[in-house]
Design an enzyme around this catalytic site. Structure first.
Site, mmCIF file in Angstrom:
data_model
loop_
_atom_site.group_PDB
_atom_site.id
_atom_site.type_symbol
_atom_site.label_atom_id
_atom_site.label_comp_id
_atom_site.label_asym_id
_atom_site.label_seq_id
_atom_site.Cartn_x
_atom_site.Cartn_y
_atom_site.Cartn_z
ATOM 1 N N LYS A 11 0.850 -1.189 0.000
ATOM 2 C CA LYS A 11 0.000 0.000 0.000
ATOM 3 C C LYS A 11 0.884 1.237 0.000
ATOM 4 O O LYS A 11 1.854 1.313 0.764
ATOM 5 C CB LYS A 11 -0.895 -0.015 1.241
ATOM 6 C CG LYS A 11 -1.717 1.253 1.458
ATOM 7 C CD LYS A 11 -1.681 1.705 2.921
ATOM 8 C CE LYS A 11 -0.329 2.171 3.334
ATOM 9 N NZ LYS A 11 -0.264 2.825 4.656
ATOM 10 N N ASP A 123 -5.502 0.605 8.338
ATOM 11 C CA ASP A 123 -5.248 0.397 6.913
ATOM 12 C C ASP A 123 -5.958 -0.827 6.341
ATOM 13 O O ASP A 123 -5.920 -1.035 5.120
ATOM 14 C CB ASP A 123 -3.746 0.255 6.660
ATOM 15 C CG ASP A 123 -3.014 1.588 6.668
ATOM 16 O OD1 ASP A 123 -3.667 2.624 6.444
ATOM 17 O OD2 ASP A 123 -1.798 1.591 6.898
#
Length: 271
Positions: A11, A123
């Site tokens: 990410k 996240d």
């Protein structure tokens, strides 16, 4: 028994605006998130008991007990035990969501919907929403998928320094900063993406450098890229390149100059 496999991509926070702090201490964010074509791979097989084994170049030090996010997320998704094998390629505590991406992969493999996953990690919801671009807001629970970006390649660099996310947030002196523009435009080509990103911020970069000054060296090494910044709370930084060859050359140059650093190049993924 059937074994299933899921990819857990890195990410990347192309932007990270810290827009406030709630009374409970959680910070409010506004972030443009993309995912790269490098990551971990998780396999799962239904089993009599829960288990996790870790392999791969980044396996050292990864916990395999009940506190691992993979097992915690899997138990949230299903009450049927699984045996997991995690092939670990992303560095831990590096600002590129390695553990959260692994947890999201576990939820997918176990057939979960991810409800409540933000309680395990801010996240995880955005990793569940990938691999295309996503706007993440709130404490990580407000997710808006975005149109695919034009073709871009990324060089990821981590100096093998662990940065504590809570410590970085604690060092952030200004907690209420402007968000991104209300509407993120559709970008016809890569050039406008770079120009737009240069007007945005990562509000955690300066406090992260207080804890890990080497981050400034990483950004300097990435400076030949059209755009370079830190991802998340660090210490991984990234450089965006217009072509695969340019990314490969930059990654090779940085590896030669800094052989102890973790360096990887990969495409930005689309939906």
């Amino acid at each position: 028994m059937t074994t299933a496999e899921a990819f857990a991509p890195a990410k990347i926070n192309l932007t990270l605006h810290v827009t406030g702090q709630r009374a409970d201490g959680y910070h409010l964010l506004d972030s443009l998130v993309v995912f790269a074509g490098i990551g971990d791979t998780l396999t799962a097989t239904p089993a009599a008991d829960w288990s996790l084994s870790v392999t791969g170049p980044m396996a050292a030090g990864v916990p395999t007990g009940d506190d691992n996010l993979v097992l915690r997320a899997a138990r949230m998704a299903t009450d049927r035990p699984h045996a997991f094998t995690l092939d670990k390629h992303l560095p831990a505590a590096a600002g590129i969501g390695g553990g959260s991406a692994d947890a999201a992969a576990a939820i997918r493999l176990c057939g979960g919907d991810g409800q409540g996953a933000v309680a395990l990690g801010a996240d995880i919801p955005v990793c569940l929403a990938g691999p295309g671009p996503v706007r993440m807001r709130g404490v990580g629970e407000v997710i808006d998928p975005l149109p695919n970006l034009p073709p871009l390649w990324v060089v990821l660099v981590n100096p093998r320094v662990t940065v504590s996310t809570p410590a970085v947030f604690k060092s952030l002196t200004e907690k209420t900063n402007p968000p991104m523009p209300p509407d993120i435009p559709r970008f016809p080509t890569a050039g406008p993406v770079i120009a737009w990103l240069k007007r945005q911020r990562n509000d955690l970069a300066a406090p992260a450098m207080q804890h890990a000054p080497v981050i400034s060296d990483v950004l300097a090494a990435l400076s030949p890229a059209p755009f370079a910044a830190m991802s998340g709370s660090g210490a991984t930084c990234f450089g965006l390149c217009m072509t695969e060859n340019a990314a490969a050359r930059l990654a090779s140059d940085i590896t030669r100059a800094h052989p102890a650093w973790w360096v990887a190049s990969a495409p930005i993924l689309s939906r």
